[in-house]
Each structure stands twice: as C-alpha cells, then as structure tokens.
Motif scaffolding. Structure first.
Motif: not given
Length: 262
Positions: A115-119, A147-148, A163-165
């Motif tokens: 969970v978090g933000s990604y470059l 996870l979304l 989408g989803r993981l």
C-alpha cells in the motif's frame, strides 16, 4: 450502499442460500459474473443457487468473492449447527481481509507493505528517446478484498488504468491486471523489494496512426513518499531527471527482470 444484515449466524442451507443471494444483489453480480469471478463453471453456480450440493471449494471461492463467512455458511450448508457468533463479529468482517482464491487468496495483513504511491516509469510507445512517467497508487479494497491500483498524473490521462493485483503464492512475480469490457492489460513485475521497487514488463495495446498495435516494454515502480513537481509526463533528454529514469529502466532489463526477445 445497502449493508448485509448481521443479525446472527446462519443455521440452515436455506438461510445460507439467502445470504449468498443477498450478497450477489449488493455487489450487482449475475450468475455468469459470479462464476467468472469464482473461477468455476456457470452450471456449478446454478446448482449452488438451486440449493443443490456443491464442493466445499466452490463454497469457499464464492464466499471469498462475496465477502461472506465461509466456515459459517459451510456448516449451515451441511446442516451443522452454529452455537456462537464468534463474539458478534459479522461475516464480512471475518473474511474481508482475504482476496479471492483466483487472485492468490492473499491476506490483507500479508500485503500491507504494498500500500502506497509509486513513481511509474516506462518508455514511450511512439516517441523516440522519451520516457513516460506517472504515479500509481495501491490501496486495499475492503468491499472486494484485494489490492487495487489506480494510475494518476499520466500525460494521457484519459487512458489511465485502474485494476487489481494478483499475487500467486508460489511465484516471485505479481500481476497488475486491468479489465474493461473485454479489453485487458497486464503488467508482470517482481515482488516489492527492500528498496521499495518492482520491475518487470507491461503488455498492452497502443494506437499507432490509424491502427491499434500490441506493444510491450520494461516498466518500473519505485515507492515514493513525495513527488517533485516535474516528476511526471513525457520525459526527454532535456529534462533533468531523464538520465536517472533511463538508468532505472536500463537496469530492469540488464538485471533480468524483463527480457525483450527479437
């Protein structure tokens, strides 16, 4: 949204069936959609909804999709009495932290670190010497346990994916899949490492002049707490971050996270 009643545990097959049908209505799922999400044949779902005997695995898969308590419904389905309600916890709360089996049956507690933000970096599909950079947010979806991911700040925002993981237990790679009206895009990347990075390959469809063409290229996700104002967009050699972005993508191929054949 209408909430699933939590009056107590189900004790009969009829009550279990009512609980399943209610959950289907709440999630707006047809028989065919439930069969697809549960990874089983539609005839099996018809047997289930008709109150006929089905395998416990089918019950489990359906419960994971609908967010229902498998153990309680299984016992009621087989006519076994349920004496307590586990301290009053409702069905959704008990099983809401586990993704469906067809997605890897991963528990929320086991994947919280994603969970978090990604470059997000990949090469442009149409512009030479250009790297496309945007942000991808990964969150936990309690309504449909999994996870979304959501793409943001893309230079071509109308084409951003959501989408989803899918996380198979026996693989060192995971899948980010978006599916819209039959159109699928898949990203296969390594599991999140200590550096907060995931590397791999993206396969999708790209518009080339008047036609749509299948394309693939290396992709990288790098976890970030903060983002520079100029971190996103179509990054060319004139941009100050180009060399760093290019190095990260080149390493993705050189270190074997993605192999482009031909």
């Amino acid at each position: 949204m209408k909430k699933q009643p939590a009056a107590g545990p189900v004790t009969t097959r009829s009550e279990a069936l009512d609980r399943i049908k209610t959950a289907m209505v709440e999630k707006k799922l047809t028989q065919a959609e439930l069969a697809d999400a549960s990874d089983c044949h539609e005839k099996t779902i018809q047997n289930l909804l008709g109150g006929r005997s089905v395998r416990d695995q089918t019950l489990f898969d359906v419960c994971m999709v609908l967010g229902l308590d498998f153990h309680g419904l299984r016992d009621a389905w087989h006519g076994e009495s349920v004496a307590v309600d586990n301290g009053g916890m409702n069905a959704k709360a008990q099983s809401g932290g586990v993704a469906p089996v067809y997605m890897g049956a991963y528990a929320q507690i086991a994947v919280d670190h994603y969970v978090g933000s990604y470059l997000t970096l990949r090469r442009s599909f149409s512009l030479p010497d250009t790297i496309v950079s945007y942000r991808t947010d990964i969150t936990w979806d309690a309504e449909w346990p999994s996870l979304l991911f959501q793409e943001r700040n893309r230079p071509d925002e109308p084409y951003a994916h959501r989408g989803r993981l899918y996380i198979p237990a026996s693989s060192s790679f995971i899948h980010l899949v978006s599916l819209t009206k039959g159109a699928m895009r898949m990203i296969v990347v390594s599991q999140l490492d200590r550096a907060g990075e995931m590397r791999g390959i993206i396969t999708t469809i790209n518009k080339q002049r008047a036609t749509m063409t299948p394309v693939a290229t290396a992709i990288l996700y790098a976890r970030r707490e903060n983002f520079d104002a100029d971190a996103f967009g179509e990054i060319t050699p004139k941009n100050r971050v180009y060399d760093e972005y290019k190095r990260l993508l080149d390493e993705t191929v050189a270190e074997g996270y993605a192999r482009l054949v031909g």
